[in-house]
Design an enzyme around this catalytic site. Sequence first.
Site, PDB file in Angstrom:
ATOM      1  N   LEU A   1     -40.077  40.350  22.249  1.00 10.81           N
ATOM      2  CA  LEU A   1     -40.767  39.113  22.813  1.00 10.81           C
ATOM      3  C   LEU A   1     -40.457  38.149  22.044  1.00 10.81           C
ATOM      4  CD1 LEU A   1     -44.039  40.907  23.453  1.00 10.81           C
ATOM      5  CD2 LEU A   1     -42.175  40.479  25.179  1.00 10.81           C
TER       6      LEU A   1
ATOM      7  N   GLY B   1     -37.710  39.666  35.974  1.00  8.16           N
ATOM      8  CA  GLY B   1     -38.709  39.381  36.998  1.00  8.16           C
ATOM      9  C   GLY B   1     -38.176  38.624  37.951  1.00  8.16           C
TER      10      GLY B   1
ATOM     11  N   GLY C   1     -27.049  15.912  18.115  1.00  2.99           N
ATOM     12  CA  GLY C   1     -28.455  16.245  18.391  1.00  2.99           C
ATOM     13  C   GLY C   1     -29.251  16.905  17.457  1.00  2.99           C
TER      14      GLY C   1
ATOM     15  N   LEU D   1     -27.191  18.937  14.196  1.00  2.81           N
ATOM     16  CA  LEU D   1     -27.377  18.361  12.903  1.00  2.81           C
ATOM     17  C   LEU D   1     -28.310  19.310  12.015  1.00  2.81           C
ATOM     18  CD1 LEU D   1     -28.524  14.876  13.597  1.00  2.81           C
ATOM     19  CD2 LEU D   1     -26.371  15.293  12.949  1.00  2.81           C
ATOM     20  N   GLU D   2     -28.959  20.024  12.489  1.00  2.34           N
ATOM     21  CA  GLU D   2     -29.608  21.269  11.586  1.00  2.34           C
ATOM     22  C   GLU D   2     -28.522  22.293  11.437  1.00  2.34           C
ATOM     23  OE1 GLU D   2     -34.281  20.940  13.296  1.00  2.34           O
ATOM     24  OE2 GLU D   2     -33.022  22.828  13.720  1.00  2.34           O
TER      25      GLU D   2
ATOM     26  N   HIS E   1     -43.815  23.651  20.890  1.00  2.63           N
ATOM     27  CA  HIS E   1     -45.109  23.119  20.534  1.00  2.63           C
ATOM     28  C   HIS E   1     -45.721  22.528  22.087  1.00  2.63           C
ATOM     29  CE1 HIS E   1     -42.656  20.402  18.507  1.00  2.63           C
ATOM     30  NE2 HIS E   1     -43.422  19.597  18.710  1.00  2.63           N
TER      31      HIS E   1
ATOM     32  N   HIS F   1     -53.228  11.940  -4.718  1.00 11.06           N
ATOM     33  CA  HIS F   1     -52.455  11.440  -5.719  1.00 11.06           C
ATOM     34  C   HIS F   1     -52.236  12.412  -6.520  1.00 11.06           C
ATOM     35  CE1 HIS F   1     -49.875   8.819  -8.247  1.00 11.06           C
ATOM     36  NE2 HIS F   1     -50.440   9.273  -9.186  1.00 11.06           N
TER      37      HIS F   1
HETATM   38  P1  FAD Z   1     -38.130  30.211  25.897  1.00  2.00           P
HETATM   39  O1  FAD Z   1     -38.299  30.105  24.473  1.00  2.00           O
HETATM   40  O2  FAD Z   1     -36.556  29.983  26.350  1.00  2.00           O
HETATM   41  O3  FAD Z   1     -38.515  31.633  26.632  1.00  2.00           O
HETATM   42  C1  FAD Z   1     -37.951  32.025  27.879  1.00  2.00           C
HETATM   43  C2  FAD Z   1     -38.032  33.567  27.952  1.00  2.00           C
HETATM   44  O4  FAD Z   1     -38.039  33.793  29.232  1.00  2.00           O
HETATM   45  C3  FAD Z   1     -36.857  34.135  27.393  1.00  2.00           C
HETATM   46  O5  FAD Z   1     -37.128  35.087  26.521  1.00  2.00           O
HETATM   47  C4  FAD Z   1     -36.076  34.649  28.552  1.00  2.00           C
HETATM   48  O6  FAD Z   1     -35.398  36.007  28.211  1.00  2.00           O
HETATM   49  C5  FAD Z   1     -37.037  35.126  29.414  1.00  2.00           C
HETATM   50  N1  FAD Z   1     -36.618  35.068  30.738  1.00  2.00           N
HETATM   51  C6  FAD Z   1     -36.075  34.073  31.603  1.00  2.00           C
HETATM   52  N2  FAD Z   1     -35.706  34.538  32.964  1.00  2.00           N
HETATM   53  C7  FAD Z   1     -36.510  35.565  32.986  1.00  2.00           C
HETATM   54  C8  FAD Z   1     -36.764  36.516  34.105  1.00  2.00           C
HETATM   55  N3  FAD Z   1     -36.534  36.113  35.482  1.00  2.00           N
HETATM   56  N4  FAD Z   1     -37.773  37.551  33.859  1.00  2.00           N
HETATM   57  C9  FAD Z   1     -38.090  37.832  32.810  1.00  2.00           C
HETATM   58  N5  FAD Z   1     -37.706  37.259  31.736  1.00  2.00           N
HETATM   59  C10 FAD Z   1     -37.268  35.900  31.775  1.00  2.00           C
HETATM   60  N6  FAD Z   1     -38.254  23.920  19.208  1.00  2.00           N
HETATM   61  C11 FAD Z   1     -39.091  23.297  18.420  1.00  2.00           C
HETATM   62  O7  FAD Z   1     -40.191  22.795  18.848  1.00  2.00           O
HETATM   63  N7  FAD Z   1     -38.873  23.355  17.131  1.00  2.00           N
HETATM   64  C12 FAD Z   1     -37.809  23.783  16.598  1.00  2.00           C
HETATM   65  O8  FAD Z   1     -37.599  23.859  15.177  1.00  2.00           O
HETATM   66  C13 FAD Z   1     -36.681  24.158  17.460  1.00  2.00           C
HETATM   67  N8  FAD Z   1     -35.743  24.856  16.922  1.00  2.00           N
HETATM   68  C14 FAD Z   1     -34.665  25.183  17.828  1.00  2.00           C
HETATM   69  C15 FAD Z   1     -33.511  25.592  17.462  1.00  2.00           C
HETATM   70  C16 FAD Z   1     -32.758  26.335  18.280  1.00  2.00           C
HETATM   71  C17 FAD Z   1     -31.288  26.612  17.876  1.00  2.00           C
HETATM   72  C18 FAD Z   1     -32.778  26.283  19.490  1.00  2.00           C
HETATM   73  C19 FAD Z   1     -31.675  26.684  20.400  1.00  2.00           C
HETATM   74  C20 FAD Z   1     -34.035  25.704  20.066  1.00  2.00           C
HETATM   75  C21 FAD Z   1     -34.890  25.275  19.210  1.00  2.00           C
HETATM   76  N9  FAD Z   1     -36.373  24.603  19.617  1.00  2.00           N
HETATM   77  C22 FAD Z   1     -37.046  24.183  18.805  1.00  2.00           C
HETATM   78  C23 FAD Z   1     -36.590  24.594  21.148  1.00  2.00           C
HETATM   79  C24 FAD Z   1     -37.495  25.884  21.445  1.00  2.00           C
HETATM   80  O9  FAD Z   1     -36.528  26.903  21.015  1.00  2.00           O
HETATM   81  C25 FAD Z   1     -37.915  25.727  22.964  1.00  2.00           C
HETATM   82  O10 FAD Z   1     -38.284  24.520  23.224  1.00  2.00           O
HETATM   83  C26 FAD Z   1     -38.891  26.882  23.375  1.00  2.00           C
HETATM   84  O11 FAD Z   1     -38.406  28.421  23.008  1.00  2.00           O
HETATM   85  C27 FAD Z   1     -39.044  26.874  24.796  1.00  2.00           C
HETATM   86  O12 FAD Z   1     -40.101  27.813  25.100  1.00  2.00           O
HETATM   87  P2  FAD Z   1     -40.137  28.502  26.388  1.00  2.00           P
HETATM   88  O13 FAD Z   1     -41.329  29.343  26.210  1.00  2.00           O
HETATM   89  O14 FAD Z   1     -40.084  27.178  27.485  1.00  2.00           O
HETATM   90  O15 FAD Z   1     -38.886  29.209  26.815  1.00  2.00           O
HETATM   91  P1  NAD Z   2     -29.889  17.183  21.943  1.00  2.00           P
HETATM   92  O1  NAD Z   2     -30.200  16.853  23.411  1.00  2.00           O
HETATM   93  O2  NAD Z   2     -30.920  17.183  20.858  1.00  2.00           O
HETATM   94  O3  NAD Z   2     -28.603  16.774  21.524  1.00  2.00           O
HETATM   95  C1  NAD Z   2     -27.508  16.698  22.163  1.00  2.00           C
HETATM   96  C2  NAD Z   2     -26.558  15.595  21.600  1.00  2.00           C
HETATM   97  O4  NAD Z   2     -25.270  15.868  22.154  1.00  2.00           O
HETATM   98  C3  NAD Z   2     -27.025  14.178  21.941  1.00  2.00           C
HETATM   99  O5  NAD Z   2     -26.925  13.308  20.871  1.00  2.00           O
HETATM  100  C4  NAD Z   2     -25.943  13.848  23.074  1.00  2.00           C
HETATM  101  O6  NAD Z   2     -25.678  12.387  23.064  1.00  2.00           O
HETATM  102  C5  NAD Z   2     -24.627  14.507  22.673  1.00  2.00           C
HETATM  103  N1  NAD Z   2     -23.764  14.600  23.783  1.00  2.00           N
HETATM  104  C6  NAD Z   2     -23.930  15.040  25.143  1.00  2.00           C
HETATM  105  N2  NAD Z   2     -22.853  15.041  25.699  1.00  2.00           N
HETATM  106  C7  NAD Z   2     -21.822  14.837  24.936  1.00  2.00           C
HETATM  107  C8  NAD Z   2     -20.392  15.064  24.851  1.00  2.00           C
HETATM  108  N3  NAD Z   2     -19.876  15.213  26.212  1.00  2.00           N
HETATM  109  N4  NAD Z   2     -19.645  14.588  23.993  1.00  2.00           N
HETATM  110  C9  NAD Z   2     -20.397  14.661  22.650  1.00  2.00           C
HETATM  111  N5  NAD Z   2     -21.667  14.371  22.387  1.00  2.00           N
HETATM  112  C10 NAD Z   2     -22.333  14.687  23.427  1.00  2.00           C
HETATM  113  O7  NAD Z   2     -29.455  18.859  22.363  1.00  2.00           O
HETATM  114  P2  NAD Z   2     -29.226  20.017  21.132  1.00  2.00           P
HETATM  115  O8  NAD Z   2     -28.949  19.578  19.846  1.00  2.00           O
HETATM  116  O9  NAD Z   2     -28.112  20.893  21.961  1.00  2.00           O
HETATM  117  O10 NAD Z   2     -30.741  20.626  21.551  1.00  2.00           O
HETATM  118  C11 NAD Z   2     -31.223  21.289  22.687  1.00  2.00           C
HETATM  119  C12 NAD Z   2     -32.623  21.211  22.704  1.00  2.00           C
HETATM  120  O11 NAD Z   2     -33.343  22.181  21.740  1.00  2.00           O
HETATM  121  C13 NAD Z   2     -33.249  19.783  22.282  1.00  2.00           C
HETATM  122  O12 NAD Z   2     -33.874  19.419  23.629  1.00  2.00           O
HETATM  123  C14 NAD Z   2     -34.075  19.936  21.429  1.00  2.00           C
HETATM  124  O13 NAD Z   2     -35.236  19.497  21.553  1.00  2.00           O
HETATM  125  C15 NAD Z   2     -34.309  21.530  21.029  1.00  2.00           C
HETATM  126  N6  NAD Z   2     -34.363  21.714  19.890  1.00  2.00           N
HETATM  127  C16 NAD Z   2     -35.413  21.376  18.921  1.00  2.00           C
HETATM  128  C17 NAD Z   2     -35.231  21.484  17.553  1.00  2.00           C
HETATM  129  C18 NAD Z   2     -36.354  20.905  16.627  1.00  2.00           C
HETATM  130  O14 NAD Z   2     -37.282  20.671  17.173  1.00  2.00           O
HETATM  131  N7  NAD Z   2     -36.292  20.907  15.557  1.00  2.00           N
HETATM  132  C19 NAD Z   2     -34.134  22.230  16.936  1.00  2.00           C
HETATM  133  C20 NAD Z   2     -33.224  22.648  17.722  1.00  2.00           C
HETATM  134  C21 NAD Z   2     -33.292  22.357  19.258  1.00  2.00           C
END
Ligand code: FAD
Ligand code: NAD
Length: 466
Positions: free
Chosen positions: A38, A116, A182, A186-187, A321, A444
């Site tokens: 999960l 699902g 993005g 960067l991370e 969040h 402080h």
């Molecule tokens: P998800 O977390 O994507 O969950 C969806 C779930 O649904 C999955 O487990 C999937 O398997 C399941 N599912 C899909 N279709 C079906 C189906 N038909 N039947 C059953 N199950 C299904 N956000 C932050 O706020 N802070 C961060 O630091 C951050 N870091 C990130 C780092 C990375 C590398 C990535 C990729 C994302 C990050 N994000 C971060 C973004 C964050 O992970 C997502 O915004 C968040 O997980 C979205 O939550 P969700 O519940 O909408 O979907």
């Molecule tokens: P993003 O949207 O943050 O960044 C994508 C970047 O790729 C943008 O700067 C965009 O201009 C660039 N881009 C798009 N097309 C391109 C091209 N053809 N050539 C070069 N650059 C191009 O997306 P991400 O970094 O892939 O992250 C995906 C999502 O996951 C984001 O929406 C983000 O909110 C979420 N996420 C959040 C966190 C966090 O909250 N700390 C961490 C990781 C991911």
Amino acid sequence: MKSYDVAVIGSGPGGYVAAIRCAQLGMKTAIIEKYATLGGTCLNVGCIPSKALLSSSHHYEEATKHFEEHGIEIPGEIKVNLEKMIARKQAVVDQTTGGIDFLMKKNNIDVYEGLGAFKDATHITIEGKDAGEIEAKHTIIATGSKPSNLPFINLDKERVITSTEALKLKEIPKHLIIIGGGVIGLELGQVYRRLGAEVTVIEYMDRILPTMDAGLSKELNKVFKKAKCKMMMSHKVQSVERKGDEVIVKAENKKGEVVEFKGDYCLVSVGRRPYTDGLNAEAAGVKINDRGQVEVNEHLQTTTSNIYAIGDVIKGAMLAHKAEEEGVFVAETLAGQKPHIDYNLIPGVVYTWPEVAAVGKTEEELKEAGTAYKVGQFPFRALGRARASGDIDGFVKILADKSTDEVLGVHMIGARCADLIAEAVTAMEFRASAEDISRYSHAHPTFAEAVKEAALAATDDRPLHI
Ligand code: FAD
Ligand code: NAD
């Protein structure tokens, strides 16, 4: 066939939080997840594992570059054991996803493992380990998102990879080429740079983090450049080709010239797309828009009135969040309450070091809206706390309405900003003025003093320590 008040499809931070809140409110609740663990993207391949690797690589950088200035000497060479670092990350993930199993049991939520799919608006079939069918009065779609790709890129998931593979590499890349400056690029770029990889970031727009306040992009860009990352802005990627262990990326720069980059790994991080594959949404009359998002109204209700959708699969920021807030919102709506979400006050954080965090309007947005505003900015280097720990990069910037002094946006880059932004959210939730923030006590020495000083600067340009 089992019947439920609510079925939640997807167990990410949107889905599992929605399920908990529904159960708390007395609804008989089921959650369906296609994977064996999960927690969705966030816990398995997103927020948690990326922060684990950011923390581990930060420790390594501190040990190799900064311990000495604190008078700590480590005899012998400090080495990275990547296998161990990745294993620790996985242990953190396992513990966290296990915690969700516990929460489901605690709240008497039935968990079904399998894909699902809607049979109709009140019946869901499950394909997989817990195959079968359930009936649900209401359903919450929380199926999240998957990495996007560019149409001409073949993601082989070995050398041309997404964030999912980047979180479990078996070796440190020699040269990691990152497409997309993005959050993910960067991370994860910073993780591998710290571990010794050469890093090139290729960004299509003229700055990294193009949706955040430009001041933050500029400051973080400086940090990456100082770490000797190549930052290629305004470059349009044209092709990605793999030749054995080499990856060749070609991109067109502003002058129309084609520039070639050669590396051993290429991370494609150009955004994420909503995920509805296999959901059979049309069988329930649920409309998917042309961006692939489940269409919802202001109550997060889909085109079928008993079906709701939340998180990455709908419009808005793709943040854990935000998904959680929406999960609670739908559960409380179903219970007959009148919940509210202020999307303007959902903070955004980038967990690089220094950390980047923001809430509210950017300067660019205020200018575009024609809002008259004042700026108060304070650098961390002027704080005793920052000098004591050696974290002097960055600043806090507060934007306040020119006539009312109400805080309209807070943008910060520096140590611990991921946590400091909570103060700004609280202040803005209560519609504080910059003067309000400047008049309450901040301990402080803390990094939080930069928030107070920026507020003093915004109120009437009278910071105390600069
Ligand atoms: P998800 O977390 O994507 O969950 C969806 C779930 O649904 C999955 O487990 C999937 O398997 C399941 N599912 C899909 N279709 C079906 C189906 N038909 N039947 C059953 N199950 C299904 N956000 C932050 O706020 N802070 C961060 O630091 C951050 N870091 C990130 C780092 C990375 C590398 C990535 C990729 C994302 C990050 N994000 C971060 C973004 C964050 O992970 C997502 O915004 C968040 O997980 C979205 O939550 P969700 O519940 O909408 O979907
Ligand atoms: P993003 O949207 O943050 O960044 C994508 C970047 O790729 C943008 O700067 C965009 O201009 C660039 N881009 C798009 N097309 C391109 C091209 N053809 N050539 C070069 N650059 C191009 O997306 P991400 O970094 O892939 O992250 C995906 C999502 O996951 C984001 O929406 C983000 O909110 C979420 N996420 C959040 C966190 C966090 O909250 N700390 C961490 C990781 C991911």
